[in-house]
Design an enzyme around this catalytic site. Structure first.
Site, PDB file in Angstrom:
ATOM      1  N   ARG A 318      47.874  75.877 -32.977  1.00 27.81           N
ATOM      2  CA  ARG A 318      46.775  76.928 -33.716  1.00 27.81           C
ATOM      3  C   ARG A 318      45.641  76.318 -34.000  1.00 27.81           C
ATOM      4  O   ARG A 318      44.387  76.631 -35.179  1.00 27.81           O
ATOM      5  CB  ARG A 318      47.703  76.646 -35.018  1.00 27.81           C
ATOM      6  CG  ARG A 318      47.091  77.380 -36.081  1.00 27.81           C
ATOM      7  CD  ARG A 318      47.517  77.906 -37.754  1.00 27.81           C
ATOM      8  NE  ARG A 318      48.879  78.683 -37.510  1.00 27.81           N
ATOM      9  CZ  ARG A 318      48.668  79.390 -38.082  1.00 27.81           C
ATOM     10  NH1 ARG A 318      47.783  80.601 -38.456  1.00 27.81           N
ATOM     11  NH2 ARG A 318      49.695  80.888 -37.519  1.00 27.81           N
ATOM     12  N   GLU A 747      48.207  79.069 -46.532  1.00 29.05           N
ATOM     13  CA  GLU A 747      47.463  78.210 -46.648  1.00 29.05           C
ATOM     14  C   GLU A 747      46.539  78.756 -46.284  1.00 29.05           C
ATOM     15  O   GLU A 747      45.536  77.353 -46.397  1.00 29.05           O
ATOM     16  CB  GLU A 747      48.024  78.152 -44.893  1.00 29.05           C
ATOM     17  CG  GLU A 747      49.453  77.798 -44.633  1.00 29.05           C
ATOM     18  CD  GLU A 747      50.123  78.019 -42.971  1.00 29.05           C
ATOM     19  OE1 GLU A 747      49.988  79.172 -43.103  1.00 29.05           O
ATOM     20  OE2 GLU A 747      50.568  77.295 -42.635  1.00 29.05           O
TER      21      GLU A 747
END
Lengths: 794, 459
Positions: A318, A747
């Site tokens: 990621r 997030e």
């Protein structure tokens, strides 16, 4: 608000569902649940060396300690000795090898929490010590890594593009990790049931994984284990896999003793034993033109993963997937080394690698703007992905017309290759309009000019202002995790029982999903009962992670509610001689033809008509497809966006610094609950700032974590929040068909904190000519050191 | 020993409990009052905050750092006791709901108790009141909105009533060697039991129990020695009793030496300052206690007592070496005094975080300048050596010299002779030494009228 006008409680700024329980102290966390008499308490004896072998373990004093009932070592475990999420490389208790300071070696079961802790310190352990691998340099030298070699993603020929570009920046940045510091430490309890079954309550973001690991550990199928969690006192990723050891220990001890067993870590144990955010060393080379437009970029990520694989591979992936952030980079190469070290196993933490990847490219942008003497915002704007030409939106499931995109067309001239380094088309880019709006509302240009003027009058103090955008990919990159289930009952009195696979850790998931349920039935929130997450009600759930909680579970709940509603409508249409399509559920009433009744009356009627009023719902995210080895595909359903401007002041003599003002504009799509979403933005920003400023993890030369308590590890305190803190939601909507066109918000705001790092860099640059090249966390000492480099060349 | 206090309005009498049982453990494990949370068990997060009222008023304290005997004769209110008799929410509770002040909710009871206490006391400096309550979810903004929203609301009757309760003085039968009621009784008890651990505010000693897992055999609780809580400020002297807590000290010092007052604000949180005592901060001999450098710079005298024998010495002479103080068996700190003087004291506290953090460097500067010439210089540091220590060479380089940048530069070079600091998780040796030098420059600039602190910059 056209698409929401008939949707009931959705989009209303209702308080957190448990707010009243929170403020009265009545909200129960795992350690607050009244336990049956005879409950036992657990603690781990932990290693004091970073690497080696246990040569002797004398636990006589442990066994003789007051209140001790049982002491277990690896050889005593009845079945599996593994608490890893996937890689089978994390023994619950040491198998003789020691991999880090703080590794659990033996398990104490005692009559009280304190008795267990006291006894756990009495183990006499002898080791054959080996030289630990603590740093990324040591790991590289020893080729100590996960996977065979680095993962490399390529788009175009970055080296050639950089070589051909008029300008070059290059540098290396150290980027520290982060302790989650959830206020509620890890905790679990196990209640033995008949036939060896186990009921486990665990402060976990991932009940199904707890169920799976407990079942393995007690040698039973998953159906014999039920895991329940009503709420956590914060998670932030730290309770995605790190709770396994406690829950498994409780189950094993409960199986062995027949008694209820509870375990919670003391804060110091929690910080020493559990994993944290991955720290990175990021090296970069970037080639660009006179306006700062990138030709090519190369990144190398050295990722310190700790001793076990845990979630390190997807985390490092990621980071690579966010190495572009908001920028269309014609050629890019990203090389990622996942290094294995004798430290805590780094784990999931809000953003899951995305923040680290994003800091890399924002550092490059900052460096370019500094070297060209351009406004850092313009350098970013020139590199932005193009906005979608038109907003072609599928009709909303509610049938109303979508709002037009508020974002204007990019001002940049020629059309860009709008694909990411991993080949995904960016078709929902919002940042042109968001940036323009934020610059205006924050009065960015005037303030930047005023700061420059002010700095000229100051010797010791300098101010700085920083801007950073966020483009964050929403979906689990492990595609099969993008699924969710729900279970909804309507009782004959019209009350609704709501359950789904998501867990509540403070983010307001339960309330937002309950708002969805109430809206589908057109009733008030008082009819909806939010219940604890329970693996016996909804099976095979994914972790509440990747910001996906509302997207996935909201859709699953919607599906379950709609199934019941459709059954009710069909029955009521027949009963009242009208068309099914004409039956409406709104304002707490059900209208069927000429008849109108309360929802309660409708439920009773349906019950008496022998209509099933219980349904499961299921959802899987469409469109996602991803090959992580090739680094190609569509890992994300959509992107969430945000932008922030932060102003700081720094002191040359000490490096002391503080935030003076922050302005944020964040994209939550059509927010399901604007106040809860703003809460995520404010809190995420401050947590992100903490990561990049005061939160410093320090290990000594022996691999011992020196910062293992809040006395030495400093998360932001109340006065560290910005003096002026303006947060607004972007008036847009998800261009993909998400739950009520909302966007995930857990997030993405965390990375808005990067603007504080950039503001500090700007302030430091006012002391001299050189680029500040700040490492993070930019502690006072780090800033003091950077100012000396910039000002005095030392 | 027998302990009596009020808990949420009801009288509780305990006997036979271990004197080192913390209020937090007792509330959660014995009373099943689980609203009060354990977040860190060392006084740094505030999740266990409760309101404690005695005849000096109400204060928020950390339940994890309070031993039960310290509560004798006081009234405790926990989050379970904050709502009204019919369940009506306290305005603070309602505001926290309205303003979305809770997310995960785990820190919330502690915040509520700090806010209820501040509201009760009419305090509106919310950042100061809440510096000891950590929240990881909200970023604090909504909590402050809630605190501001209730500023002018009346204190609910049920809380006001609680605050007005005059606790009965501890009954005479509670009078044991472990809880002296005066410094005379303490002196006698300590001479007889010189091995005993003196417990004043317990902000340090409690950690021996909660983190060190020690069992303390002999303990003497000083809370009853009210005569040690006196603050005397005359025309020529300031005398502070050893049991003066740091909030009381801050109130007394701030008007005389504002920089010292500001340092005490940052010394620790409201809850820790409400318990921590001046005597404890000195007697434990820590090299990173914040009071000693400031007091040494003021030329303070330490007053010790052993039995009926008293002696005084310059405070700096008390700190002999790391972990070693000039204190005889059975001898205790009675007071500190210093002369009234024009204020030229500046205290600079460097730490990773401004509030509730231990100093990496604490520099205290007190330079007297007459007609442009340095006639007196007392400079002391914490965090720079094994003890709080004067910068003697730096002082010597200043004395008799004109107060100019050149003199400051010359004196800065002397720091190497005074200090060889160490590196740890708070700061490197290099940072400590170089910033110590810089703090002298900051002192010069501040006396010159310059803005020297980022805390002073306001948009």
């Amino acid at each position: 608000m056209s698409i929401l006008s008939k949707t009931g409680p959705v989009a209303k700024p209702l308080p957190h569902d448990a707010a009243k329980l929170h403020v009265t102290g009545a909200a129960r966390y795992v350690d607050d649940i009244p336990m049956p008499a005879g409950c036992l308490h657990l603690a781990f004896g932990i290693s004091t060396i970073a690497k080696g072998r246990i040569t002797a373990m004398d636990l006589d004093a442990v066994r003789a300690s007051d209140g001790v009932v049982l002491v277990l070592v690896a050889q005593d475990l009845p079945f599996s000795n593994d608490v890893s999420p996937a890689a089978h490389d994390e023994p619950l208790l040491s198998d003789g090898r020691v991999h880090y300071v703080g590794q659990p070696l033996f398990l104490v079961v005692a009559s009280s929490h304190r008795a267990a802790r006291v006894a756990a310190r009495k183990g006499q352990i002898e080791y054959a010590q080996e030289t630990p691998i603590l740093t990324v340099d040591q790991a590289l030298a020893a080729d100590s890594r996960f996977e065979d070699g680095p993962r490399i993603y390529n788009k175009g020929d970055a080296a050639a593009a950089i070589a051909a570009a008029p300008h070059l920046v290059e540098g290396v940045m150290e980027l520290g990790g982060q302790e989650h510091f959830y206020l509620e430490g890890q905790a679990a309890l196990a209640l033995p049931q008949e036939g060896g079954d186990m009921l486990v309550t665990s402060s976990t973001q991932h009940p199904t994984e707890i169920q799976h690991k407990v079942a393995e550990a007690i040698g039973l199928p998953m159906h014999a284990v039920r895991v329940e969690i009503r709420r956590m006192g914060g998670g932030f990723g730290g309770k995605e896999s790190q709770g396994n050891a406690l829950a498994v220990s409780c189950a094993i001890a409960a199986r062995a003793t027949g008694k209820p067993c509870k375990m919670r870590y003391d804060r110091d144990d929690d910080m020493v034993i559990t994993g944290k955010r991955h720290d990175f060393r990021i090296s970069y080379r970037a080639g660009f033109g006179d306006d700062g437009a990138l030709s090519g970029v190369e990144f190398t990520h050295l990722v310190r993963c700790g001793w076990a694989q845990d979630l390190s591979l997807p985390v490092a992936d990621r980071a690579m997937l966010h190495a572009d952030n908001a920028y269309a980079i014609p050629a890019i190469r990203i090389e990622s080394h996942r290094l294995k070290t004798n430290t805590q196993s780094a784990t999931a933490y809000r953003g899951f690698g995305g923040p680290q990847g994003m800091v890399g490219i924002e550092r490059v942008m900052d460096h370019i703007a500094h070297d060209l003497g351009l406004d850092p915002v313009s350098v970013r704007q020139v590199n932005y992905y193009d906005a979608p030409e038109t907003a072609k939106l599928a009709a909303d499931q509610g049938g109303a017309a979508p709002r037009p995109a508020a974002s204007p067309r990019s001002s940049s001239g020629k059309k860009k290759d709008n694909t990411t380094p991993y080949g995904m088309e960016v078709s929902d880019f919002e940042l042109h309009g968001m940036t323009a709006r934020l610059l205006e509302t924050s009065d960015y240009q005037a303030r930047r000019a005023e700061i420059t003027a002010w700095n000229k009058t100051q010797d010791q103090l300098k101010r700085g202002i920083g801007f950073s955008p966020v483009k964050f990919g929403i979906s689990f990159t492990l595609t099969h995790l993008n699924q969710a289930g729900a279970l909804v009952h309507v009782y004959q009195d019209g009350s609704i029982h709501l359950n789904h696979g998501g867990t509540e850790m403070g983010q307001g998931l339960f309330q937002k999903v309950a708002q969805v349920a109430a809206s589908r039935f057109g009733v008030g929130m008082e009819l909806v009962k939010i219940t604890a997450t329970d693996t016996a009600k909804v099976p095979n759930t994914s972790a509440t992670a990747a910001s996906s909680g509302t997207d996935l579970n909201g859709m699953a709940v919607k599906a379950a509610c709609d199934t019941i509603r459709d059954r009710m409508a069909t029955f009521l249409a027949q009963h009242h001689q009208c068309s099914v399509a004409s039956v409406r559920f709104e304002d707490g009433r059900v209208i069927a033809g000429a008849d109108e009744m309360t929802f309660e009356q409708a439920a009773m009627l349906c019950y008496q008509g022998r209509i099933s009023l219980s349904a499961t719902g299921f959802y899987k995210t469409p469109k996602v497809e991803w090959d992580r080895i090739k680094g190609q595909g569509r890992p994300f359903f959509y992107f969430a966006y945000g932008a922030s401007v932060t102003e700081v002041v720094v002191d040359r003599l000490s490096g002391e610094n503080r935030i003076l003002r922050s302005d944020i504009l964040h994209d939550a799509g059509v927010s399901l609950n604007p106040h809860l979403d703003i809460g995520q933005v404010e809190g995420g920003y401050v947590q992100g700032v903490g990561w990049l400023t005061t939160e410093e993890l320090v290990w000594d030369g022996n691999g011992r974590l020196s910062t293992h308590a809040p006395s030495t590890y400093k998360i932001p305190a109340c006065s560290d929040r910005p003096d002026v803190f303006n947060v607004a939601l972007w008036d847009g909507q998800n261009r993909e068909d998400s739950i009520y066109r909302s966007k995930a918000v857990g997030e993405p705001p965390f990375m808005l904190g990067i603007s504080a790092y950039l503001a500090l860099s700007h302030a430091v640059s006012a002391y001299g000519e050189a680029y500040p090249a700040l490492d993070a966390p930019a502690t006072a000492e780090q800033l003091w050191s950077a100012i000396r480099r910039v000002r005095d060349g030392v | 020993m027998e302990i009596t206090f009020h808990l949420n309005g009801e009288e509780v009498t305990l006997s036979g409990v271990s004197p080192t049982t913390t209020l937090l453990d007792w509330l959660r494990e014995d009373r099943y009052l689980t609203g009060t949370k354990e977040g860190c068990n060392e006084g740094d997060c505030g999740a266990c905050s409760v309101m404690v009222t005695d005849d000096r008023g109400a204060k928020a304290l950390n339940a994890c750092l309070l031993f039960l005997p310290q509560l004798n004769g006081k009234a405790i209110r926990t989050v379970e006791g904050v709502s009204g008799p019919d369940g009506e929410l306290h305005p603070v509770q309602q505001a926290m709901i309205t303003h979305h002040g809770s997310q995960c909710g785990f820190c919330t009871p502690g915040f509520v108790m700090s806010m209820v206490t501040a509201h009760n006391n009419g305090a509106k400096d919310h950042d100061v009141q809440l510096a000891g309550n950590l929240c990881r979810c909200t970023g604090y903004a909504p909590i402050i909105r809630a605190a501001e929203a209730v500023e002018d609301m009346p204190v609910p009757a049920w809380v006001a009533k609680d605050a007005a309760v005059r606790e009965p003085a501890p009954a005479a039968q509670n009078h044991t060697p472990y809880a002296p009621r005066s410094s005379d009784e303490l002196a006698a008890a300590y001479v007889q039991n010189p091995q005993a651990v003196l417990i004043a505010g317990a902000t340090d000693v409690a950690l021996w129990v909660t983190k060190g897992l020690r069992d303390l055999e002999d303990v003497i609780f000083l809370e009853g020695c009210t005569d040690l809580k006196q603050i005397e400020i005359s025309d020529d002297q300031v005398r502070l009793g050893a049991m003066v807590d740091m909030n009381a000290m801050r109130a007394a010092i701030a008007p005389l030496h504002p920089s010292y007052g500001e340092m005490i604000r940052r010394y620790a949180s409201q809850q820790v300052r409400g318990a921590a005592t001046l005597g404890g901060n000195i007697a434990n001999g820590s090299p990173i206690g914040d009071n000693p450098p400031a007091l040494i710079a003021l030329g303070a005298t330490l007053h010790l007592r052993q039995g009926d024998t008293r002696r005084s010495l310059p405070l700096e002479d008390f700190f002999v070496a790391y972990g070693k103080q000039d204190r005889l068996p059975g001898e205790f700190v009675e007071a500190v005094s210093f002369a009234r003087q024009p204020d030229s004291l500046r205290c600079y506290k460097l730490s990773k975080r401004f509030d509730q953090d231990i100093s990496a460097v604490l520099g205290a500067f007190n330079v007297t300048i007459v007609n442009g010439t340095v006639t007196g210089a007392r400079i002391a540091f914490g965090g720079m050596a094994a003890t709080p220590k004067r910068a003697s060479h730096v002082e010597a380089a200043l004395l008799g010299q004109p107060w100019t940048p050149a003199t400051v530069r010359a004196a800065q070079a002397e720091f190497d002779k005074d200090f060889t600091p160490m590196s740890d998780m708070r700061a490197s040796a290099r940072y400590r030494l170089e910033t110590a030098r810089n703090l002298l420059a900051r002192y010069y600039a501040e006396l010159n009228g310059d803005t020297v602190s980022v805390l002073e910059v306001v948009l």
